[in-house]
Design a protein around this motif. Structure first.
Motif, PDB file in Angstrom:
ATOM      1  N   MET A 162      -9.804  -5.103  11.045  1.00  0.00           N
ATOM      2  CA  MET A 162      -9.360  -3.760  11.374  1.00  0.00           C
ATOM      3  C   MET A 162      -7.843  -3.743  11.424  1.00  0.00           C
ATOM      4  N   ALA A 163      -7.289  -2.554  11.327  1.00  0.00           N
ATOM      5  CA  ALA A 163      -5.832  -2.445  11.253  1.00  0.00           C
ATOM      6  C   ALA A 163      -5.351  -1.182  11.945  1.00  0.00           C
ATOM      7  N   TRP A 164      -4.112  -1.221  12.376  1.00  0.00           N
ATOM      8  CA  TRP A 164      -3.410  -0.037  12.845  1.00  0.00           C
ATOM      9  C   TRP A 164      -2.307   0.300  11.839  1.00  0.00           C
ATOM     10  N   TYR A 165      -2.190   1.578  11.590  1.00  0.00           N
ATOM     11  CA  TYR A 165      -1.156   2.096  10.708  1.00  0.00           C
ATOM     12  C   TYR A 165      -0.366   3.152  11.496  1.00  0.00           C
ATOM     13  N   ARG A 166       0.780   3.518  10.958  1.00  0.00           N
ATOM     14  CA  ARG A 166       1.503   4.644  11.537  1.00  0.00           C
ATOM     15  C   ARG A 166       2.228   5.413  10.424  1.00  0.00           C
ATOM     16  N   GLN A 167       2.436   6.687  10.720  1.00  0.00           N
ATOM     17  CA  GLN A 167       3.156   7.532   9.761  1.00  0.00           C
ATOM     18  C   GLN A 167       4.210   8.318  10.517  1.00  0.00           C
ATOM     19  N   ALA A 168       5.451   8.015  10.223  1.00  0.00           N
ATOM     20  CA  ALA A 168       6.559   8.739  10.836  1.00  0.00           C
ATOM     21  C   ALA A 168       6.796  10.033  10.060  1.00  0.00           C
ATOM     22  N   PRO A 169       7.410  11.009  10.687  1.00  0.00           N
ATOM     23  CA  PRO A 169       7.673  12.283   9.996  1.00  0.00           C
ATOM     24  C   PRO A 169       8.457  12.065   8.711  1.00  0.00           C
ATOM     25  N   GLY A 170       7.939  12.616   7.632  1.00  0.00           N
ATOM     26  CA  GLY A 170       8.619  12.522   6.348  1.00  0.00           C
ATOM     27  C   GLY A 170       8.511  11.184   5.660  1.00  0.00           C
ATOM     28  N   LYS A 171       7.709  10.281   6.204  1.00  0.00           N
ATOM     29  CA  LYS A 171       7.586   8.950   5.612  1.00  0.00           C
ATOM     30  C   LYS A 171       6.142   8.647   5.258  1.00  0.00           C
ATOM     31  N   GLN A 172       5.967   7.625   4.437  1.00  0.00           N
ATOM     32  CA  GLN A 172       4.623   7.211   4.068  1.00  0.00           C
ATOM     33  C   GLN A 172       3.986   6.431   5.215  1.00  0.00           C
ATOM     34  N   ARG A 173       2.685   6.436   5.210  1.00  0.00           N
ATOM     35  CA  ARG A 173       1.947   5.653   6.194  1.00  0.00           C
ATOM     36  C   ARG A 173       2.211   4.167   5.950  1.00  0.00           C
ATOM     37  N   GLU A 174       2.408   3.414   7.012  1.00  0.00           N
ATOM     38  CA  GLU A 174       2.689   1.990   6.884  1.00  0.00           C
ATOM     39  C   GLU A 174       1.738   1.183   7.764  1.00  0.00           C
ATOM     40  N   LEU A 175       1.467  -0.024   7.336  1.00  0.00           N
ATOM     41  CA  LEU A 175       0.602  -0.930   8.071  1.00  0.00           C
ATOM     42  C   LEU A 175       1.400  -1.548   9.212  1.00  0.00           C
ATOM     43  N   VAL A 176       0.817  -1.531  10.405  1.00  0.00           N
ATOM     44  CA  VAL A 176       1.501  -2.044  11.587  1.00  0.00           C
ATOM     45  C   VAL A 176       0.948  -3.399  12.003  1.00  0.00           C
ATOM     46  N   ALA A 177      -0.386  -3.508  12.049  1.00  0.00           N
ATOM     47  CA  ALA A 177      -1.003  -4.750  12.516  1.00  0.00           C
ATOM     48  C   ALA A 177      -2.428  -4.832  12.014  1.00  0.00           C
ATOM     49  N   TYR A 203      -0.359   7.454  14.780  1.00  0.00           N
ATOM     50  CA  TYR A 203      -0.974   6.141  14.629  1.00  0.00           C
ATOM     51  C   TYR A 203      -2.449   6.297  14.285  1.00  0.00           C
ATOM     52  N   TYR A 204      -2.875   5.522  13.287  1.00  0.00           N
ATOM     53  CA  TYR A 204      -4.244   5.553  12.804  1.00  0.00           C
ATOM     54  C   TYR A 204      -4.819   4.138  12.796  1.00  0.00           C
ATOM     55  N   CYS A 205      -6.123   4.055  12.945  1.00  0.00           N
ATOM     56  CA  CYS A 205      -6.785   2.773  12.705  1.00  0.00           C
ATOM     57  C   CYS A 205      -7.688   2.917  11.488  1.00  0.00           C
ATOM     58  N   ASN A 206      -7.960   1.783  10.858  1.00  0.00           N
ATOM     59  CA  ASN A 206      -8.823   1.761   9.687  1.00  0.00           C
ATOM     60  C   ASN A 206      -8.980   0.310   9.274  1.00  0.00           C
ATOM     61  N   VAL A 207      -9.639   0.072   8.190  1.00  0.00           N
ATOM     62  CA  VAL A 207      -9.698  -1.277   7.646  1.00  0.00           C
ATOM     63  C   VAL A 207      -8.400  -1.531   6.895  1.00  0.00           C
ATOM     64  N   PRO A 208      -8.033  -2.791   6.693  1.00  0.00           N
ATOM     65  CA  PRO A 208      -6.832  -3.079   5.890  1.00  0.00           C
ATOM     66  C   PRO A 208      -6.983  -2.564   4.469  1.00  0.00           C
ATOM     67  N   ALA A 209      -5.893  -2.140   3.875  1.00  0.00           N
ATOM     68  CA  ALA A 209      -5.890  -1.609   2.510  1.00  0.00           C
ATOM     69  C   ALA A 209      -6.793  -0.388   2.375  1.00  0.00           C
ATOM     70  N   ALA A 210      -6.895   0.388   3.420  1.00  0.00           N
ATOM     71  CA  ALA A 210      -7.739   1.582   3.394  1.00  0.00           C
ATOM     72  C   ALA A 210      -7.168   2.627   2.429  1.00  0.00           C
ATOM     73  N   THR A 211      -8.064   3.324   1.756  1.00  0.00           N
ATOM     74  CA  THR A 211      -7.656   4.407   0.844  1.00  0.00           C
ATOM     75  C   THR A 211      -8.251   5.738   1.251  1.00  0.00           C
TER      76      THR A 211
END
Length: 114
Positions: A34-49, A93-101
């Motif tokens: 599992m993974a956590w991602y985040r998306q800042a305003p005006g930026k692409q979603r990025e993998l955090v952990a 902040y979002y959670c999902n599986v790694p490399a989620a589409t």
């Protein structure tokens, strides 16, 4: 399909802490990383952990030493403990599986003020 529900976000001052939770439905959680991602305003979603079923973890360089990902497989829940928060940690902040589409939840907003 796995349903993902993130919670625990909020407004916090720089230097503060938050703990995010992600409740996942479905047995896929138990057998997948599992993974956590985040998306800042005006930026692409990025993998955090990320965290594997066995508990191995990886972190983005920007959060190493400050964030900790963990999981409770009995509860189908993954957590993100965030300490020493900075303004640049602000985002959804979002959670999902790694490399989620796809199959994204609604996310949880984290806002860090100076």
């Amino acid at each position: 399909q796995v349903r993902l529900v993130e919670s625990g976000g909020g407004l916090v001052q720089a230097g503060g802490s938050l703990r995010l939770s992600c409740a996942a439905s479905g047995t896929i959680f138990r057998f997948n990383a599992m993974a956590w991602y985040r998306q800042a305003p005006g930026k692409q979603r990025e993998l955090v952990a990320t965290i594997t079923p066995g508990g191995s973890t990886t972190y983005a360089d920007s959060v190493k030493g400050r964030f900790t990902i963990s999981r409770d497989s009995a509860k189908n829940t993954v957590y993100l403990q965030m300490n020493s928060l900075r303004r640049e940690d602000t985002g959804v902040y979002y959670c999902n599986v790694p490399a989620a589409t796809g199959n994204w939840g609604q996310g949880t907003q984290v806002t860090v003020s100076s």
